[in-house]
Design an enzyme around this catalytic site. Structure first.
Site, short mmCIF file in Angstrom:
data_model
loop_
_atom_site.label_atom_id
_atom_site.label_comp_id
_atom_site.label_asym_id
_atom_site.label_seq_id
_atom_site.Cartn_x
_atom_site.Cartn_y
_atom_site.Cartn_z
N GLU A 65 0.78 -1.23 0.00
CA GLU A 65 0.00 0.00 0.00
C GLU A 65 0.81 1.28 0.00
OE1 GLU A 65 0.21 -2.21 2.63
OE2 GLU A 65 0.26 -1.14 4.54
N GLU A 101 -5.62 -2.65 -0.43
CA GLU A 101 -4.50 -1.70 -0.51
C GLU A 101 -5.02 -0.28 -0.55
OE1 GLU A 101 -1.93 -3.17 0.28
OE2 GLU A 101 -2.53 -5.19 -0.30
N HIS A 126 -6.04 0.96 2.84
CA HIS A 126 -4.90 1.29 3.69
C HIS A 126 -4.56 2.78 3.64
CE1 HIS A 126 -3.32 -2.23 5.63
NE2 HIS A 126 -3.00 -2.89 4.54
N GLU A 155 -3.69 -3.97 9.77
CA GLU A 155 -4.04 -5.13 8.94
C GLU A 155 -5.39 -5.74 9.33
OE1 GLU A 155 -2.79 -5.41 6.28
OE2 GLU A 155 -0.79 -4.53 6.43
N1 B3K Z 1 1.20 -4.37 4.04
C1 B3K Z 1 1.57 -5.35 3.05
C2 B3K Z 1 2.29 -6.52 3.62
C3 B3K Z 1 3.74 -6.34 3.73
C4 B3K Z 1 4.43 -7.63 4.11
C5 B3K Z 1 5.87 -7.44 4.33
N2 B3K Z 1 6.57 -8.65 4.62
C6 B3K Z 1 0.40 -5.84 2.28
C7 B3K Z 1 -0.91 -5.65 2.92
O1 B3K Z 1 -1.23 -6.22 3.93
O2 B3K Z 1 -1.67 -4.86 2.42
ZN ZN Z 2 -2.76 -4.94 4.46
#
Ligand code: B3K
Ligand code: ZN
Length: 885
Positions: free
Chosen positions: A270, A304, A307, A326
């Site tokens: 994101e 995404e 986020h 998350e």
């Molecule tokens: N924030 C990222 C995940 C990143 C993982 C790093 N090892 C994707 C998501 O959850 O949107």
């Molecule tokens: Zn995420």
């Protein structure tokens, strides 16, 4: 690669940063054999840390330091300390600038973290701690800075140069090079930084926000994929509108970009204004992507995008708080998908996934709380617990407060914390303050690992017309050894009378009945609720919509479950009653198999599913879900000791019996839907997904009959389908059939047709890796030699190895240990170049305690072999050592 001893990091040790970075000015000079990164950091002492000027410790890994300047003075060797992971300087005043130049090697970066190359393009992945592989920095989410980024690269190979925020200037350079400067007006932590340089084409559209601002939308892909972006673009626009309508959240920059890359460790990222996606999570069109892939694209694009508020505008203080962004964002994307498609089917799919995989994680050696209190490697904590259970926890708050109360809470959260890096406690506090409630006990969901059990019993008093439900909650021990206190468990329930009608619900002490479905909160270890005015013995419908992530048990008999399947007003519980019935029937078969008895399927399962199948009023997607028996992985999860062979034999036997018992009904449904498919152009919408889902599950049952007319139908569907959903299912049923000749021809023609499309070849690999016919490991090993396979590409590893070890349980758990040996060899190899993927692929071996003693010994032996293989990454080290502890 690790050389320092891996260290456990604890939440209780959190301290605010000593210094802050107000501005970050970056210049990237990209070349084929190295890249240069020049960083200017405008810094100051963090006033929250009091007076004094402690040393400034910058994070940095695998960087070749070329120069460092502090407050405009270039430092000589003795004026700074350089270790493997840090650059330490001594500031002389409260505000100062630090300039560094480093050389890095994206062209040989196989870990796909930091700046790396995917094919010919440069791209980045910084979350969680990848930015320290780009430049020296305070690489932690509570250090937020304003970024300006200039990218310089050769013009011909890299015509497109992107970074976060808005483009502010660009121009030609020397020697055929050119440059572009981007400025992101929003403060952000380094993990949200992104850069892309490549020969990319883009699909362009626009969105008018709720305050009438125009936002340019661009999806960048390699030229051959330009025809596969429309579905993602539609999904993006729907997400933007939905977030305005449901959460009041408006997009904040003038441009929003998505870039698709082929080599990516997870689904997508994101980064502010510049989301970088695994191409599998963007590209979708009828001919090449299944319905499931279309739905996954829609969900990930939404996730995404969401986020931007839940993660970027309001971010995490530290990585222990990961679920703050998350769990909440998964909850948000689930709500979106539910609104775009069938809400009940979405819920069924989410719960089936949670029960199979998250419950297993919660019962295994890596079990951790939604907010873990320690870790060695944060990359290992992007887990089902943090994401999916985290979403369930947010969902319970929604259930307890109601939609309106929840919205008040989320409004307050965004308003209060905009531009800040905060904690799960801050989220809860906003929910409490906006609603005047106390969630202190509820917060145990964040700190206690393990899946709670909720045993329910009943007693009916006909004379007094009272009905009592008693709930007993407990939570199994987990490796953290935290003592478990009672959770707040919201249980949505209803009561059915003998005709299947809902009974009005009045609890003892209440003046009148309050509806026919309601939420009660179980807050004590044992608690009884008494319903009054209950004229006859009712049948309870418990945990409607799966209102809490617990294992609920109630002593239903099979007839009662069949009754609920037909009459429960809650669609989710109708499905769940069917699942419970199937589990009872399958467990009985497993027992028969273990005792060496001949298998006999309870005919009630056949008749219950016949009723479902003949009910034309039911949503077809729902019928498809009800026809799906609990998977082998779920049957494993709910076993004390999983008998791999008996589970497989029992389930296959049940499928075979259902195929025979329901043949006519399945065949009618199949033909009707296949005819419609032939007449209707492909549409990626719920009603069409539903029709194809039923058609395809019907075909997979029908094929078990071995009848020539079914084989002919499968071949017809394989050859003439205009979409991947039908074609791939037809291929899968052929691959799992005994028709060797047709199977070989179909596989060959599919590969020939799609050899230039890596995402389609991934599906071709998966279908074969998932085939439970004997000889699975040999097939997988042979496929690893196929020209389309590439061990450096995470999608390929997941498609072949992940599908084999994760879904083909009967072959992976071969009694001779060959599957385990294969996986351990692979993990050792992956560890050498991509630790994150190595650690992910390892998961099936960590479940060794679930199996018989012979398999336990074999699995443990392989874990020990990995541990002894030397030079382990912190990622693999943590998972292996915790699994053996
Ligand atoms: N924030 C990222 C995940 C990143 C993982 C790093 N090892 C994707 C998501 O959850 O949107
Ligand atoms: Zn995420």
């Amino acid at each position: 690669m690790r050389t320092e001893q891996p260290k456990m990091i604890y939440l209780k040790d959190y301290q605010a940063p000593e210094y802050l970075i107000d501005e970050t000015h970056l210049t990237f000079e990209l070349f084929e054999d190295h890249s240069l990164v020049h960083a200017q950091l405008v810094m100051r002492r963090n006033p929250a840390r009091g007076p004094g000027l402690p040393p400034l410790v910058l994070d940095g890994q695998q960087l070749e330091l070329l120069s460092v300047t502090l407050a405009d003075q270039e430092l000589s060797d003795g004026q700074y300390q350089l270790t493997e992971n840090h650059l330490t300087l001594q500031p002389a005043s409260e505000t100062f600038t630090v300039d560094t130049s480093v050389r890095i090697h994206p062209e040989t970066n196989t870990a796909l973290e930091g700046l790396y190359k995917s094919g010919t393009m440069f791209c980045t992945q910084c979350e969680a701690e990848g930015f320290r592989k780009i430049t020296y920095y305070l690489d932690r989410p509570d250090v937020m800075s304003k970024f300006t980024t200039t990218v310089v690269a050769e013009q011909h190979s890299y015509p497109v140069l992107l970074s976060n925020g808005n483009p502010i200037a660009s121009g030609p350079g020397e020697d055929g090079r050119h440059w572009a400067t981007w400025e992101d007006p929003f403060m952000k932590p380094a993990y949200l930084f992104a850069l892309v340089a490549g020969d990319l084409w883009c699909v362009e559209d626009s969105f008018t926000t709720m305050t009438d601002r125009n936002v340019a939308l661009r999806i960048y892909v390699e030229p051959e994929n330009i025809d596969k972006c429309q579905h993602a673009m539609n999904s993006l626009k729907k997400s933007m509108r939905w977030d305005e309508e449901v959460y009041g959240r408006e997009y904040d920059l003038d441009i929003f970009m998505i870039v698709a890359v082929n080599d990516f460790n997870m689904g997508a990222m994101e980064n502010k204004g510049l989301n970088i996606f695994n191409s599998s999570a963007v590209l979708a069109r009828a001919e090449t992507a299944t319905d499931a892939a279309h739905q996954r694209v829609e969900a990930i694009v939404a996730h995404e995008y969401f986020h931007n508020w839940s993660g970027n505008r309001v971010t995490c203080r530290d990585w222990f708080q990961l679920s703050l962004k998350e769990g909440f964002t998964v909850f948000r994307d689930s709500g979106f998908s539910a609104d775009m498609n069938s809400a009940t089917v979405k819920r069924i799919q989410d719960v089936a996934y949670l029960r199979t995989h998250q419950f297993a994680e919660d019962a295994g050696p890596m079990a951790h709380a939604v907010r873990p209190d320690s870790f060695i490697e944060i990359s290992n904590f992007y887990t089902l617990t943090v994401y999916e259970k985290g979403s369930e926890v947010v969902g319970m708050i929604h259930t307890l407060l109601g939609a309106e109360g929840f919205r008040k809470g989320s409004d307050l959260y965004f308003e209060r914390h905009d531009g800040q890096a905060v904690t799960c406690d801050d989220f809860i506090k906003a929910m409490e303050d906006a609603n005047g409630v106390d969630l202190t006990q509820f917060k145990r969901w964040y700190s206690q690992a393990g899946t709670p059990r909720l045993a329910v019993s009943e007693s009916y008093d006909a004379a007094a017309k009272t009905y009592r439900l008693t709930f007993r909650q407990s939570c199994p021990e987990t490796p953290d050894k935290v003592e478990k206190l009672p959770f707040v468990i919201p249980v949505e329930l209803g009561l059915l009378d003998s005709k299947g009608n809902e009974i009005a619900l009045r609890l003892a002490g209440e003046a009148s009945a309050q509806g026919t479905t309601r939420v009660i909160s179980v807050t004590e270890a044992e608690q009884t609720f008494t319903f009054v005015d209950i004229a006859e013995q009712p049948l309870p419908s418990l945990l409607r919509g799966f209102s809490a992530p617990v294992k609920l048990t109630f002593p239903y008999n099979r007839d009662q479950l069949m009754f609920l399947m037909q009459h429960d007003s809650d669609g989710f519980n109708r499905w769940d009653a069917g699942q419970q019935l199937s589990v009872q029937v399958l467990q009985e078969l497993i027992g028969q198999q273990q005792k060496g008895e001949s298998l006999k399927l309870d005919p009630r399962l056949v008749s219950a599913l016949r009723t479902v199948l003949s009910d034309e009023s039911l949503d077809q997607a729902m019928v498809a879900e009800m026809l799906s028996l609990p998977g082998e992985a779920y049957l494993t999860e709910i076993s004390e000791v999983a008998d791999v062979d008996a589970i497989h034999i029992a389930r296959e036997f049940a499928r075979q019996q259902l195929a025979e018992g329901l043949f006519e009904a399945l065949w009618l449904r199949y033909q009707a839907n296949r005819d419609l498919s032939k007449k209707t152009p492909y549409v990626a919408e719920a009603e069409h997904f539903a029709r194809r889902a039923l058609q395809n599950i019907a075909l997979s049952y029908l094929m078990l009959s071995g009848k020539p007319e079914v084989l002919a139908a499968a071949l017809e569907q394989f050859e003439t389908a205009d979409n991947m959903t039908e074609r791939l299912t037809a291929l899968a049923v052929l691959v799992n059939s005994p028709f060797e000749e047709q199977k070989a021809l179909a596989l060959a023609s599919f590969a020939e047709h799609f050899k230039d499309n890596p995402l389609v070849m991934d599906q071709w690999f998966s279908v074969q890796a998932g085939s439970t016919l004997p000889g699975g490991l040999q097939r997988v090993k042979a496929l690893m030699q196929h020209p389309a396979f590439n061990i450096k590409n995470p999608n390929k590893v997941r498609a072949l190895v992940g599908a084999f070890a994760g879904q083909n349980l009967i072959n992976f758990h071969a009694a001779d240990g060959s599957g385990y040996r294969f996986l351990a060899d692979l993990v050792i190899e992956l560890n050498g170049f991509n630790p994150q993927i190595a650690s992910r692929q390892l998961a099936p071996l960590t479940r060794w305690r679930k199996y018989d003693s012979a398999r336990q010994a074999l699995m443990k032996g392989e874990l020990e072999r990995i541990l002894a293989s030397g030079q382990l990454s912190s990622d693999v080290y943590e998972v292996v050592s915790k699994s053996l502890a």
